[in-house]
Scaffold this motif. Structure first.
Motif: not given
Ligand code: HXC
Length: 258
Positions: A23-25, A27, A59, A63, A65-68, A109, A112, A132, A140
């Motif tokens: 559900k969170a891809l 994360a 899929k 995606a 680290a968990d942004i939420k 992440g 990474e 990021e 990070g």
């Molecule tokens: C929390 C996430 C998430 C994430 C996706 N979800 N990525 N939740 N953290 N990184 C959740 C969405 O909120 C959504 O939940 C569900 O997964 C499906 O995602 P959608 O966006 O609806 O899917 P889609 O339209 O297909 O787009 C896919 C996506 C997009 C392009 C991958 O989800 C996206 O841009 N995700 C974030 C990618 C990102 O910025 N990653 C870097 C994170 S920072 P709901 O509840 O709304 O259905 C990071 C820092 C690392 O990683 C540093 C140290 C570890």
């Protein structure tokens, strides 16, 4: 051990870990990273396992680290807890080879984590990126360092500064992944490759891994010296005797890990 956010399976002599938070891809929340570490501990301790495959879903590998979970953290929260150091780097400490089988998104992440593994097999739908910067932060978990070593400064800089994603074919051309596999066959192929490694001499596998990794940490002459000493030490193993005898006798070797 029972897990909630990953699936753990043993196939032959291969440990298969599947990130399973669809559900969170996938994360990478704290609980998932903790479970991943526990599964790796179990696999390192299990003498039947010679190599590990880490994968996600078709899929998303992950995606990011968990942004939420991260969104509300303060500087002191992340600094004092040394956020992400604890847990995340477990995969880099594995002595057994870990293959990342990446389909779909490997972002932030997730990219990474894949790069912490020993090599990456990509499904033909894989997409790598360090987005990021688009959410006001930066890699990070090694992204600016490992991606640069994989693909060079120009591509790494562009990807980290813009968040542009790299598809599987570009990732292969750039050396980020060892090869591309049709996504439907990805896990089976990764397990097959891991089994092939598991069938080799276990101590020699560890030495090879140690030696290739050393190339990232040292000069060429020191690295070659390190390699030479390990190469010499393979002659202290029974597996070297068996491997070379099998070649001379035109038969398959039977390695015992001794
Ligand atoms: C929390 C996430 C998430 C994430 C996706 N979800 N990525 N939740 N953290 N990184 C959740 C969405 O909120 C959504 O939940 C569900 O997964 C499906 O995602 P959608 O966006 O609806 O899917 P889609 O339209 O297909 O787009 C896919 C996506 C997009 C392009 C991958 O989800 C996206 O841009 N995700 C974030 C990618 C990102 O910025 N990653 C870097 C994170 S920072 P709901 O509840 O709304 O259905 C990071 C820092 C690392 O990683 C540093 C140290 C570890």
């Amino acid at each position: 051990m029972s897990y909630e956010q990953i699936l753990v399976e043993i196939r032959g002599n291969v440990g298969l870990i599947t990130l399973n938070r669809p559900k969170a891809l996938n994360a990478l929340c704290a609980q998932l990273i903790k479970e991943l570490g526990q599964a790796l501990d179990e696999m390192e301790a299990n003498a039947d396992i010679g190599a590990v495959v880490l994968t996600g879903s078709e899929k998303a590998f992950a995606a990011g680290a968990d942004i939420k979970e991260m969104a509300g953290k303060s500087y002191m929260d992340v600094y004092l807890a040394d956020f992400i150091t604890v847990g995340w780097e477990r995969v880099t400490k594995c002595r057994k080879p870990v293959i990342a089988a990446v389909a779909g998104f490997a972002l932030g992440g997730g990219c990474e984590l894949a790069m912490m593994c020993d090599f990456i097999l990509a499904g033909d739908n894989a997409k790598f990126g360090q987005p990021e910067i688009t959410i006001g932060t930066m890699p990070g978990a090694g992204g600016t360092q490992r991606l640069t070593r994989f693909v060079g400064k120009s591509k790494a800089m562009e990807m980290c500064l813009t968040g542009r994603q790299m598809a599987a074919d570009e990732a292969e051309r750039s050396g980020l992944v060892s090869r591309i596999v049709p996504v439907a066959d990805l896990v089976a192929e990764a397990v097959k490759v891991a089994q092939r490694i598991a069938d080799m001499s276990r101590p020699v596998v560890m030495m090879v891994k140690d030696s290739v990794n050393r190339s990232y940490e040292t000069t060429l002459s020191e690295g070659v010296h390190f390699e030479r000493r390990l190469f010499h030490s393979t002659f202290a193993t029974e597996d070297q005797k068996e491997g070379m005898a099998a070649f001379v006798e035109k038969r398959q070797p039977k390695f015992t890990g001794r």
